[in-house]
Design an enzyme around this catalytic site. Structure first.
Site, short mmCIF file in Angstrom:
data_model
loop_
_atom_site.label_atom_id
_atom_site.label_comp_id
_atom_site.label_asym_id
_atom_site.label_seq_id
_atom_site.Cartn_x
_atom_site.Cartn_y
_atom_site.Cartn_z
N TYR A 140 0.82 -1.21 0.00
CA TYR A 140 0.00 0.00 0.00
C TYR A 140 0.86 1.26 0.00
O TYR A 140 0.46 2.28 -0.54
CB TYR A 140 -0.89 0.04 1.26
N LYS A 187 3.01 -15.26 2.10
CA LYS A 187 3.30 -15.97 0.85
C LYS A 187 4.80 -16.23 0.82
O LYS A 187 5.52 -15.78 -0.08
CB LYS A 187 2.81 -15.11 -0.34
N ASP A 219 -2.97 -18.14 -0.17
CA ASP A 219 -3.92 -18.85 -1.04
C ASP A 219 -4.62 -19.97 -0.26
O ASP A 219 -5.84 -20.13 -0.32
CB ASP A 219 -3.24 -19.38 -2.32
N ASP A 243 -6.46 -7.00 4.08
CA ASP A 243 -7.59 -6.35 3.41
C ASP A 243 -8.47 -7.40 2.73
O ASP A 243 -9.69 -7.41 2.88
CB ASP A 243 -7.05 -5.35 2.39
N ASP A 247 -12.64 -8.90 3.89
CA ASP A 247 -13.89 -8.98 3.11
C ASP A 247 -14.35 -10.43 2.97
O ASP A 247 -15.53 -10.73 3.05
CB ASP A 247 -13.72 -8.36 1.72
C1 IPM Z 1 -10.45 -1.17 4.14
C2 IPM Z 1 -10.69 -0.50 2.82
C3 IPM Z 1 -9.51 0.41 2.49
C4 IPM Z 1 -8.26 -0.43 2.43
C5 IPM Z 1 -9.69 1.23 1.21
C6 IPM Z 1 -10.95 2.09 1.27
C7 IPM Z 1 -8.50 2.08 0.91
O1 IPM Z 1 -10.93 -1.43 1.81
O2 IPM Z 1 -10.31 -0.46 5.15
O3 IPM Z 1 -10.43 -2.40 4.18
O4 IPM Z 1 -7.96 -1.04 1.39
O5 IPM Z 1 -7.56 -0.51 3.43
MN MN Z 2 -10.99 -3.47 2.50
#
Ligand code: IPM
Ligand code: MN
Length: 352
Positions: A140, A187, A219, A243, A247
């Site tokens: 990042y 990884k 993975d 990240d 999700d």
């Molecule tokens: C998160 C979000 C952020 C990230 C984005 C909005 C930059 O997806 O906080 O998980 O990737 O960290």
């Molecule tokens: Mn995110």
């Protein structure tokens, strides 16, 4: 206790979920005699429009001076084509970096009363793990660029021993008061940064003989989280992998809208739901406020307000048990609005 809290509502559904959160925090403050003083400041699209900058210095200043930051969400497709540094998301990254919020804590808990997850129920019952995601380093924040003709691009992934150590210590400490297991996700079969992570984390593990450390490649971890989520306790990982795994994990918890997070640095902290700005739902009073409300609860814990945090979480649990939920959690015909969920929780706290 008196606490100064910087509030960034942000874009999309941010203002709506933040409104419910503040209503609930106020009722906690009233009950326990605290004084929460909120300072609203701007970031994301609004700040781009007003100041030509997604994270103005005034906002950073306010955040650095406060006891904690509450953050809604930012992001707006309208600015997707903006140059690097000028998208709403860049503002969030800049704030994380300037506040040095290197440790992002994302708890994944399954509430037995809601099941909108596509995963089989028997795999989900009792799932309880926390992702410790490194937040101010890695790909990042490494150098980025393009060749002159724009046809070649790169993003460097860089980590130092110190960056790995500070979050590593926090992950092991957290494991001590839980099921005493840390899983490092990396990884290391391909990436040099991952090899450094393994070396550093293995050394830290020597100081925590009671904590079991194991390793998974990203993975494989992506697969195991869905196939056997119960086996995880603390997942420790870098910025990008964390990240992605968060999700993915939201599918286990039924909805991204439910999940809170805390971002911790040295004496600095910010609390924000994991979800994005969900622009399609903006102004419709349908967004799930629980991710933001539970981020508020993580803030209470950070302040050392344990009774307060417990009451807030009990109230959230009751709202779910009573099926006072937004439409991401139950069928639309039985669902409640953002505001109704907030009202129910606020009232529960007031009446205790
Ligand atoms: C998160 C979000 C952020 C990230 C984005 C909005 C930059 O997806 O906080 O998980 O990737 O960290
Ligand atoms: Mn995110």
């Amino acid at each position: 206790m008196k606490k100064n809290i910087s509030v960034i509502e942000g874009d999309g559904i941010g203002p709506e979920v933040m409104k419910e959160t503040i209503k609930i925090l106020n009722s906690i403050a009233k009950k326990y005699g605290h004084n929460f003083n909120y300072q609203k400041t701007m970031a994301g699209s609004l700040a781009i429009e007003k100041f030509g900058n997604p994270m103005p210095e005034e906002t950073i200043d306010s955040c650095l001076k406060s006891d904690a930051v509450l953050f809604g969400c930012i992001g707006d497709a309208k600015y997707d084509k903006n140059p690097r540094g000028m998208r709403p998301e860049d503002g969030l990254l800049k704030l994380r970096k300037r506040m040095n919020l290197y440790c992002n804590i994302r708890p994944i808990v399954v509430h037995s009363k809601v099941n909108k997850s596509p995963i089989k129920e028997e795999l989900l019952d009792g799932v309880d793990f926390i992702i410790y995601r490194e937040l101010t380093g890695g790909i990042y924040f490494g150098e980025k660029g393009r060749s002159q003709n724009g046809e070649v691009a790169y993003d460097h992934c860089i980590y130092s021993k110190e960056e790995i150590e500070r979050i590593g210590e926090m992950a092991f400490k957290a494991a001590l008061s839980r099921r005493k297991k840390v899983t490092l996700v990396d990884k290391a079969n391909v990436l040099e940064t991952s090899r450094l992570w393994r070396e550093v984390i293995q050394k830290i593990a020597l100081d925590y003989p009671g904590v079991r450390l194991d390793f998974l490649y990203i993975d494989n971890a992506a697969m195991q989280i869905i196939m056997n989520p119960k086996k995880f306790d603390i997942i420790l990982t870098d910025n990008l992998f964390g990240d992605i795994l968060s999700d993915e994990s939201s599918v286990i918890a039924s909805s991204l809208g439910l999940l809170p997070s805390a971002s911790i640095g040295n004496n600095k902290s910010m609390f924000e739901p994991i979800h994005g700005s969900y622009p399609q739902a903006k102004g419709k009073n349908i967004a799930n406020p629980l991710g933001c409300i539970l981020s508020g609860s993580m803030m209470l814990e950070y302040f050392g307000m344990h009774k307060e945090k417990n009451l807030l979480e009990e109230a959230v649990k009751k709202s779910i048990e009573a099926r006072i939920c937004t439409q991401d959690l139950i069928d639309t015909e039985f669902s409640s609005t953002t505001e109704e969920v907030g009202d129910y929780i606020e009232k529960y706290i007031r009446n205790q």
